[in-house]
Scaffold this active site. Sequence first.
Site, short mmCIF file in Angstrom:
data_model
loop_
_atom_site.label_atom_id
_atom_site.label_comp_id
_atom_site.label_asym_id
_atom_site.label_seq_id
_atom_site.Cartn_x
_atom_site.Cartn_y
_atom_site.Cartn_z
N ASP A 126 0.84 -1.19 0.00
CA ASP A 126 0.00 0.00 0.00
C ASP A 126 0.88 1.25 0.00
O ASP A 126 1.96 1.23 -0.58
CB ASP A 126 -0.95 -0.03 1.22
CG ASP A 126 -2.30 0.62 0.91
OD1 ASP A 126 -2.33 1.84 0.74
OD2 ASP A 126 -3.30 -0.11 0.84
N HIS A 152 -3.56 6.22 3.49
CA HIS A 152 -4.35 5.07 3.06
C HIS A 152 -3.79 3.78 3.64
O HIS A 152 -4.53 2.94 4.18
CB HIS A 152 -4.35 5.02 1.53
CG HIS A 152 -5.28 4.01 0.93
ND1 HIS A 152 -4.90 2.71 0.68
CD2 HIS A 152 -6.56 4.12 0.50
CE1 HIS A 152 -5.91 2.07 0.13
NE2 HIS A 152 -6.93 2.90 0.01
N SER A 190 -11.09 -0.68 -0.68
CA SER A 190 -9.83 -0.67 0.06
C SER A 190 -10.07 -0.94 1.54
O SER A 190 -9.22 -1.52 2.22
CB SER A 190 -9.15 0.69 -0.06
OG SER A 190 -8.46 0.82 -1.26
#
Length: 1459
Positions: A894, A963, A1245
């Site tokens: 990620d 994120h 996600s």
Amino acid sequence: MDSRSTFSASLLLVLVLVLPFFANASSRLYIVYMGEKKHDDPSAITASHHDILTSVIGSKDRAMKSIVYSYKHGFSGFAAMLTESQAEELAKLPEVVSVKPNTYHTAHTTRSWDFLGVNYYEQSGIWPESRSFDDHGYGPVPARWKGKCQTGVAFNATACNRKLIGVRWYSSDIPDKTLKGEYLSARDLSGHGTHIASTIVGGQVWNVSHKQGGLAAGVARGGAPRARVAVYKVCWGPGISCGGAGILAAIDDAINDGVDVISMSIGPGEYDGTLHAVARGIPVVLSGGNDGPTPQTVGNTLPWVITVADSTVDRTFPTFVSLGNDEKLVGQSLYYNATASSCSKFRELVDGSSCNAEALSSINVTGKFVLCSPSSQVPPRLLLGSIIRSVTEAGATGLIFVQYSVSNTLDTLDACNGSMPCVLVDNEMARIIDFYISSTTKPVVKVSPAMNVVGSGVLSPRVGAFSSRGPSTLFPGVLKPDIAAPGVSILAAVGDSYQFMSGTSMACPHVSAVVALLKMVHPDWSPAMIKSAIVTTASVTDRFGMPIQADGLPRKVADPFDFGGGHIQPDRAIDPGLVYDINPIEYTKFFNCTLGPKDQCESYMGQLYQLNLPSIAVPDLKDTVTVSRTVTNVGVEDATYNVVVDAPAGVSVSVEPSVITFTRRGSKSATFKVTFTARQRVQGGYTFGSLTWLDGSAHSVRIPVAVRTIIQDFVADTSAREAGRGQRAEREARTGGGPCVWRWKAAARAEREGALALCSALLLVLVQLLPFSANASTTKLYIVYMGEKKHDDPSVVTASHHDTLTSVLGSKDGAMKSIVYSYKHGFSGFAAMLTESQAEELSKFPEVIYVKPNTYYKAHTTRSWDFLGLNYYEQPGLLKKANYGEDVIIGVVDTGIWPESRSFSDEGYGPVPARWKGVCQTGTAFNATSCNRKIIGARWFSGDATADNLEGEYLSPRDFNSHGTHVASTIAGGQVWNVSHRGSGLGAGVARGGAPRARLAVYKACWGVGSCGEASVLAAVDHAINDGVDVLSLSLGLGTEIPGTLHAVARGITVVFAGGNDGLKQQNVGNNVPWVITVAASTIDRTFPTVISLGNNEKLVGQSLYYEATASSSKFNMLVGAPSCDAKTLAQINVTGNVVLCLETYNKVNISLLAEAGAKGIIFAQQGTVNLLDVLDTCNGIMPCVVVDNEIANRIISYGTNISTPMVKVSPAVTVVGSGPDIAAPGVSILAAVRDSYMFMSGTSMACPHVSAVVALLKSVHPDWSPAVIKSAIITTASVTDQFGMPIQAEGLTRKVADPFDFGGGHIDPDKAIDPGLVYDIDPKEYTKFFDCSLGPKDDCESYMGQLYNLNLPSIAVPDLKDSVTVWRTVTNVGGPEATYSVAIEAPAGVNVVVEPQVIKFAIGGSRTATFKVMFTARQRIQGGYTFGSLTWLDDATHSVRIPVAVRTIIQDFVSDTS
């Protein structure tokens, strides 16, 4: 003042704009409605209008000059040029019902009558010379006719005849610019009116086809071919603009002229005159609108009219697309005017990407075919016309246009004039074409002319994708639309020819014709009886008994908000048995208490659903509601009817009496009560059912039922995913938008500025090919994949890469410098800077499987674990049995990690597992101590990151974007107490991951806003395999060709991917190779209701993240309205210190603009439902940013237009936790770590890490389970119902019952997955074979390719069922050693399913596996879409092992679904 005006609420629905009549802003055209006329003498009524207006204006002469229309026949009123103050004064007079500005509406833009088995109209005029209006064989005009043939330009008295018996035209309220180039007569300029009239009453005309090109050849005729037609032209110009004042004048004249039926294919409006027409026995039929499939968009919802939805017919135009590799595909087109040379000649094929101006300027398309794949954010029918113009102007000779499965855009292809091939293909076909283009040096294509296919092989009827959907925002207690009829690609007269047109405009005349026929057979039936007969006899199934489908995003089983009672059946409507009649006095009462003066209405307002309609809609079921209905017997005199109830999900329904009997001498009517009781306490959406009276013979009298359960006295449905972005963009592009503010301020049309802004880069999957360096013309980064490594020593593997590349580059030093990554641990390959010719040369090497350019992807962007049942303190559950995931190593690929977050504290952890071979790679703001016993390893991969993405970034594993930190803490974060969104108190509680004792290994391959290079992702996967991770979690928007994951799974590492955020369209799920687990997103049972208090003490509720309220912010502020909150609109209104209602989708730019303009708050009106609340975080919780649905927005609008100074107050949001999932795994408004704080994020996600954590827990409990077994356990134990036993819903346009394409096996149920009973295991060699025969070299694959569905997956998908197909599966017993399982089958609609054996047994000492076969047989010959079912093995204990099934029937060897 009670102005009773109309705010342009229709901006939420369809193109209805409040426009100034003249440039002189001091006066404009107003419609003054006065209700029922007080005199029979029209001249006396007109005189009373003059007197009333004189009392306001002060001069009778000026009053008479001011009046444009006087309504004096069917009702009383007038249209006059007035100032705002004069309009306000008039509105105060007791005899005036309403005063409102004139509005402009758009018209809603033959096989159909044969398909159905089987007058007057108001529109854009008529082309009298058309053969459809020949009066040969007609007798004299009926004596009761009092109309006239009004002459004008190119239309004299002889243009009327015994068929076309009268015409009038109304242009007094139309601006001069609209009239430019028009016929100032009843002659039709646009063709729309002629098309509709010929559909209703056109006589038989032989040997016609679309533009005489041979397509759809046959006999054209109307539904009532011997009926007469009277035309009232109220719509003008090429844009078909219809003035509200003129429409009322036409209705008024039509009532007096003596028409029997009124047909209006015109945009939504409060057509008061229709009430008077119906009261005089004239049925009125209106089109429902073309703003579907978005919910709450249906227009013309007055209960006394018939509102028509649109459907398809059983005709399609398949077109063969031949590729240069001899592959033949089939799309749809109107290509008919082909020459011999154009049919036989291959032409070069190029990929035009989106085919916008920028894309076309970068490639040469002259003389070539262009493949166009436009943005999925805008509906195809909006883009197709402009793309056709663009590629034609660029010199292309053909177009292949990619669209999601169905969108009814064939008519737009008419811009190609039938001579240039313009073909529609779906995403499945497009992928094949795209693969051919990318794998061939000079791709070529040939397109054959379109063919006519008619009959049962075409899946029909289906509700058209563009057909507007309910519920009604104006009258939620009135179920709309009423009925569906053919309206897609309808062939009818246009000028002297015949052409296709589509829209509810084309569906409306079909119903009008049926009404005319029923009127002839039953002249004594009232409009309500005719409507009832049509609705109660409609069909909800097709000719095969399969439920009628509604095209949309995605396609679904149609419900009453799609098609009302169903699809019209004319022959059945003639003898309905029972009807629901209504006294017109009841309609008048309804009008007075909703749109009128509201006198003595207090008790009536709560009972709007008691109107005796042939439907029931209860929008506010809190506990119990009782509704009464009365039926009238129009069948045999002696009859007994029994009731059959299909109760809406979650609702109990009782009917008293349940039997009604009619006798020869008894009453012809019977009243019954229907009591609805909520079975659960939930703030829910609508669910649907029906109530049917059966007499045991021919009569089945069915009415649709829609019920919405509520807890609070608010109904805002804003707790789920956004659904209206594309549809609103379409309307805005069509209407041009424009400011429309309170109190009738000037509302000029404003141009839209470009395409939709993206709400959040993290919430969309954007795939783009980017140059690696500025030297893009010579070299760029390519990935060279070489499959399984040939050596165990990584250095030897790397050396072989150098040797391979040296043989092409000619220099070992150059080769070593060219390589960016060498993949040497889990598989073999490398990423290197190459020229195109070097890449081509490498691809020819036998050891190379493929070479492709590097691709950049986006990352896909607490309560959730408790919601899933993984309670931290629950003893017998999966979490406890797995010891909280102790020492399972989870690799997260990620954007990196924020190591200081409390979620990653290593307090209480033991040493790092000895099997770990990874490293803690240091870099900017990340040293060796940033890793600990929780974060045991970290790497970063920036070799293919662009300079733009690296700007401001940490060149280390530290998370710049947040994120990755959010994802990692969701998977394995430790318990952190007293956290909430930004510390605000919203979502407050304990944050933790699903496997809180697992270890984390971080692989940073995504940079900047979340751009992830495939070369880096492959490098990360390669290292993760070698480092020793147990689970790999990738919340990234990758494609299917990620070979590294195959090698990870082969080594026992389960790989979990996000499925993507490109819903709601079909065929767009990403990361769909069979060896990984692909995750969809669902909601959880938490929402943030926000009370909106209006100045009239009305309280409404939306959703927001507003939390930092101050004492001063609790006061009321001025409320203003703006349809488009862009810079151009905001420049024209004052928002400083005010709360702004924005009638468009929200985005960050608009929020910033409003904040800069000084707004004190924003209310966003959304189509249906929204759940990307975290996007509103741009308001920082300080300024109220509230999302409401259209129903709530209409109530705000109604308040704003009826008071001179509207005020509003927004209270802070509150957290409400309750019950009810939607699909897959939680991924909406998930609270997790972001740097040193905690915030909401949404997307697949956020769903992916939930599954990753469950995988880690299962791995801990069952360390010997393979990735396939873990995947099987999760899928076969998933839930397809919520805790109330109701089917899980899928948010979309519109909401529907979720199917396997929405959520696979269902919603994850972790505690059940620990003991699945049976599993479907797969040898990794089978995955390798699949890869070789689909994405790889395709060696020895001929026999295998047709059997891809025999891979032993925990699901079955058969995309090509022509006759029969047999599929094999093997289950492995992981439950008790002795067990017997029996099969239960839910067959897909239209398919027979047989399983052999039906019982499987396992015994101690016997085999732990059992193989069975599943035989699918098509029950009908149809080129259909997918239908769904399931196959479940049940033992006598607790195990229910369910796999989803999807089957598509075909006739031809093509599957393109674009009909």
